[in-house]
Design a protein around this motif. Sequence first.
Motif, PDB file in Angstrom:
ATOM      1  N   SER B 111       0.834  -1.209   0.000  1.00 40.52           N
ATOM      2  CA  SER B 111       0.000   0.000   0.000  1.00 40.52           C
ATOM      3  C   SER B 111       0.861   1.248   0.000  1.00 40.52           C
ATOM      4  O   SER B 111       0.501   2.259  -0.605  1.00 40.52           O
ATOM      5  CB  SER B 111      -0.908   0.009   1.232  1.00 40.52           C
ATOM      6  OG  SER B 111      -1.868  -1.003   1.123  1.00 40.52           O
ATOM      7  N   ASN B 134      -4.299  -2.881  -0.184  1.00 40.74           N
ATOM      8  CA  ASN B 134      -5.675  -2.561   0.221  1.00 40.74           C
ATOM      9  C   ASN B 134      -5.799  -1.466   1.273  1.00 40.74           C
ATOM     10  O   ASN B 134      -6.842  -1.375   1.920  1.00 40.74           O
ATOM     11  CB  ASN B 134      -6.403  -3.839   0.643  1.00 40.74           C
ATOM     12  CG  ASN B 134      -6.176  -4.207   2.079  1.00 40.74           C
ATOM     13  OD1 ASN B 134      -5.104  -3.953   2.621  1.00 40.74           O
ATOM     14  ND2 ASN B 134      -7.167  -4.795   2.698  1.00 40.74           N
ATOM     15  N   SER B 135      -4.791  -0.627   1.438  1.00 40.23           N
ATOM     16  CA  SER B 135      -4.987   0.471   2.374  1.00 40.23           C
ATOM     17  C   SER B 135      -6.167   1.317   1.905  1.00 40.23           C
ATOM     18  O   SER B 135      -6.284   1.647   0.727  1.00 40.23           O
ATOM     19  CB  SER B 135      -3.734   1.337   2.464  1.00 40.23           C
ATOM     20  OG  SER B 135      -4.064   2.544   3.111  1.00 40.23           O
ATOM     21  N   GLU B 136      -6.993   1.685   2.848  1.00 40.44           N
ATOM     22  CA  GLU B 136      -8.157   2.497   2.522  1.00 40.44           C
ATOM     23  C   GLU B 136      -7.727   3.864   1.980  1.00 40.44           C
ATOM     24  O   GLU B 136      -8.431   4.489   1.179  1.00 40.44           O
ATOM     25  CB  GLU B 136      -8.983   2.653   3.800  1.00 40.44           C
ATOM     26  CG  GLU B 136     -10.361   3.152   3.576  1.00 40.44           C
ATOM     27  CD  GLU B 136     -11.029   3.553   4.874  1.00 40.44           C
ATOM     28  OE1 GLU B 136     -10.381   3.509   5.934  1.00 40.44           O
ATOM     29  OE2 GLU B 136     -12.195   3.931   4.810  1.00 40.44           O
ATOM     30  N   ASN B 153     -10.880  -2.940   0.560  1.00 37.65           N
ATOM     31  CA  ASN B 153      -9.880  -2.162   1.288  1.00 37.65           C
ATOM     32  C   ASN B 153      -9.849  -2.533   2.780  1.00 37.65           C
ATOM     33  O   ASN B 153     -10.655  -3.343   3.244  1.00 37.65           O
ATOM     34  CB  ASN B 153     -10.074  -0.658   1.063  1.00 37.65           C
ATOM     35  CG  ASN B 153     -11.362  -0.134   1.654  1.00 37.65           C
ATOM     36  OD1 ASN B 153     -11.802  -0.586   2.705  1.00 37.65           O
ATOM     37  ND2 ASN B 153     -11.978   0.825   0.965  1.00 37.65           N
ATOM     38  N   SER B 154      -8.908  -1.935   3.497  1.00 40.25           N
ATOM     39  CA  SER B 154      -8.667  -2.349   4.883  1.00 40.25           C
ATOM     40  C   SER B 154      -9.922  -2.148   5.757  1.00 40.25           C
ATOM     41  O   SER B 154     -10.229  -2.987   6.605  1.00 40.25           O
ATOM     42  CB  SER B 154      -7.481  -1.586   5.464  1.00 40.25           C
ATOM     43  OG  SER B 154      -7.580  -0.208   5.165  1.00 40.25           O
ATOM     44  N   GLN B 157     -12.431  -4.896   4.933  1.00 38.29           N
ATOM     45  CA  GLN B 157     -12.042  -6.205   5.471  1.00 38.29           C
ATOM     46  C   GLN B 157     -12.317  -6.303   6.954  1.00 38.29           C
ATOM     47  O   GLN B 157     -12.827  -7.318   7.438  1.00 38.29           O
ATOM     48  CB  GLN B 157     -10.562  -6.442   5.192  1.00 38.29           C
ATOM     49  CG  GLN B 157     -10.367  -7.099   3.842  1.00 38.29           C
ATOM     50  CD  GLN B 157      -9.227  -8.067   3.878  1.00 38.29           C
ATOM     51  OE1 GLN B 157      -8.111  -7.680   3.591  1.00 38.29           O
ATOM     52  NE2 GLN B 157      -9.483  -9.292   4.225  1.00 38.29           N
ATOM     53  N   TRP B 186      -0.909  -0.019  13.508  1.00 39.43           N
ATOM     54  CA  TRP B 186      -1.894  -0.827  12.793  1.00 39.43           C
ATOM     55  C   TRP B 186      -2.649  -1.745  13.749  1.00 39.43           C
ATOM     56  O   TRP B 186      -3.882  -1.836  13.708  1.00 39.43           O
ATOM     57  CB  TRP B 186      -1.209  -1.647  11.682  1.00 39.43           C
ATOM     58  CG  TRP B 186      -2.183  -2.573  11.014  1.00 39.43           C
ATOM     59  CD1 TRP B 186      -3.074  -2.263  10.045  1.00 39.43           C
ATOM     60  CD2 TRP B 186      -2.397  -3.969  11.319  1.00 39.43           C
ATOM     61  NE1 TRP B 186      -3.831  -3.361   9.718  1.00 39.43           N
ATOM     62  CE2 TRP B 186      -3.427  -4.424  10.480  1.00 39.43           C
ATOM     63  CE3 TRP B 186      -1.813  -4.862  12.214  1.00 39.43           C
ATOM     64  CZ2 TRP B 186      -3.887  -5.735  10.506  1.00 39.43           C
ATOM     65  CZ3 TRP B 186      -2.276  -6.176  12.245  1.00 39.43           C
ATOM     66  CH2 TRP B 186      -3.299  -6.597  11.395  1.00 39.43           C
ATOM     67  N   THR B 190      -6.608  -1.138  14.439  1.00 36.44           N
ATOM     68  CA  THR B 190      -7.512  -2.197  13.964  1.00 36.44           C
ATOM     69  C   THR B 190      -8.289  -2.791  15.133  1.00 36.44           C
ATOM     70  O   THR B 190      -9.500  -2.995  15.055  1.00 36.44           O
ATOM     71  CB  THR B 190      -6.714  -3.310  13.242  1.00 36.44           C
ATOM     72  OG1 THR B 190      -5.855  -2.699  12.291  1.00 36.44           O
ATOM     73  CG2 THR B 190      -7.611  -4.295  12.553  1.00 36.44           C
ATOM     74  N   CYS B 238      -5.111  -9.429  15.740  1.00 37.56           N
ATOM     75  CA  CYS B 238      -4.658  -8.372  14.819  1.00 37.56           C
ATOM     76  C   CYS B 238      -3.153  -8.532  14.717  1.00 37.56           C
ATOM     77  O   CYS B 238      -2.383  -7.672  15.162  1.00 37.56           O
ATOM     78  CB  CYS B 238      -5.007  -6.986  15.331  1.00 37.56           C
ATOM     79  SG  CYS B 238      -6.731  -6.755  15.689  1.00 37.56           S
TER      80      CYS B 238
END
Lengths: 294, 416
Positions: B111, B134-136, B153-154, B157, B186, B190, B238
Amino acid sequence: MEFSFLFSQFLSGLTYGMILFLVASGLSLIFGVMNILNFAHATLWLIGAYFCYSFWYLMQGYNFALWVSIPLAGFACAAVGWVTEIVLIKHIYKRELHEQLLITYALALIFADLIKIVWGPTDRLIARPPAIQKPVFIFGAPFDSYFIFVILAGFAVALGLWWFLKYTRYGHIVKAAVFSREMVGALGIPIPKIYTWVFTLGIFIAGFAGGVQAPIGSVNLGMDIAIIIQAFCVVVIGGFGSLLGTLVGAIIVGEVFSFAILYWPAGAMVLIFVITAAILIIRPWGLFGTPMRT
Amino acid sequence: MKSKALKIVFVFVALVFLVGLAGSGKVMSAEPYNLGVALGFTGTGTLYSKDQLEGIHVAVDEINAKGGFLGKYPIKVFQRDTQTKPDVGVREVKDLILRDKVRAVINDYSSAVAVAVKPICREYKTLHIAAISNSENITKINYSPYTFQVVPNSYMQAKAAVLAIAKMAKDKGWKEYVTLASDYEWGRSTQEEVVKELKKVAPQLKLKKEFWPRLGETQFTSFITSIMAMKPDFVYPCLASKDNVSFIEQARPYGFFEKVTFAGGMVSVTELIIEAKTVPRGLVSITRAPFFAHLDVPMMVNFVKNYRAKYKKYPSDWAVMGYDAVYSLKQGIEKAKTIDTDKVKDAMKGLTVDLTRGKLRFRPIDNQLSCSSYVGVVGDDPKYPFPILKDVIEVKGAESERPEAEIVAARKAEQK
């Protein structure tokens, strides 16, 4: 809380401690005898893990592959250590500690790049032999059977080093060199050779420890940086150069971490640094160390 | 004399005309469509990038067999290695645009590389398709009309995992859970997002404990014994990459996965294939584009057939998304009826495309494909030589997308 749970948590802490002891004992030995602060020690430990993977890979299919690969990793790493001592380390004996730290940090970076060139960036996994794929039950709580070996290996190395230093002629020479290298030199004992062998022995232990670590999770780049800080905490708590101190320091770190995550999960690692800082303030030479010679 | 002069003028004009035609390349040969593929073929992205490239090549072969885009522009692929590094990615993409004159770039595994490349593609008006990164933030902020994303994207997901877990919790009567998250940005963000969302969709679930192993933790033993003793109904992990592998490897010998449901970690088809023997059965995992979830779509069946014929293996998620990236572009070009990049970009905005994962739409506000995420339980299937995800819950894009109002707010905040 149930006793079986507390005991299994204690064993987890002991396992953690033994891994740290295996890494830190060589670091402490080298510093205690040679006054070398080797930041690259954990990277040599990582090389040991990669060597173990390679030996295991060559012999995979045989149930004994892992058990043979672990000591072989120690010997292969010792060879790397021997060359490193002759090429670099012997030239920095008389440097200031901060200079040694910088030079050996550079060495760690060089080794890390060499690992990337030789083994590549991909994680490596060792499949354990069937005998240690299932847990053992201790007081009804499951425990990874391989960790029994890890704990035994840690104590065996501690015992072996203690026996070597206390009962062998070479051990006596090494101990004497700690207190008065000039006197030992005056007796006709070649100090540079002694240093080379002590360094090689320290790296053998690091390589062996890397081998012990290899089947626990994946072998990957960056593991060395994660563990070197804790190894330093262990030797600071126990006392640089003290075998008993390193063992006790490692067990303290392992157990504090293991039980702290039950009550203060986010602060478990902080607690270890707090203890380390407190020891540095109250007793800078550690619980079992002696004040540094000048 | 006069007729000789006329002949000379005629020959001269004819020559000029022919040379002009040859130079335009329109009569002598069909103009190719230069497609850039800038992926991390070395570095941490090697494995997934290689799979993605294979998916792209299968699509290109199929389209070229029919004359190329619009039946007359054969696709010519230009490959570059970004080394999974943003600076190298920027350099290589710039080179692809300036030297190889590519009209579109499919990029990247990382990303960070995709985010770095986005402004370059906007500057040079080149289409940019993020197929697996897939980073938003690739589409949410610093919006570029040239950038499209064909992977969930993140945010999607995380939301999908939460919705699937909430459903499982209801079905199985789960009441308590713990989280195990790497102690860095992260992991923390998350975990926070998941806990917040679970509270909304499954308020009966109680968070019993939060565990925070360091990033790069090598010893998970104390976490493992502690979690097992707590006997939660499930653990939400995570953990990414190496930490995830290390935890799984260390937890397996405890019989952890038989006793505790480990729900929400990502296990793609690549891992299912490569770690066929060792991946713990019973893991509740999320993945992005598993081929076996869409064998009801003829396009997927065709892709799997052609991919297997070419590469003698099953396609991974990354191959599926690489294939879909090329077909998204094809359908954008068909709607625009031209390969002119600006027109294609406009045509793709809000376009509904037929892909291996069904009929999906690019959302106009962010050019994010409304693709699904897939949550299932790792288990063996006699049809395949590797485990697959069973009892798959498909969480549709529409259920998991971030509300548009939040995107608008994020863009406003960005401008301040």
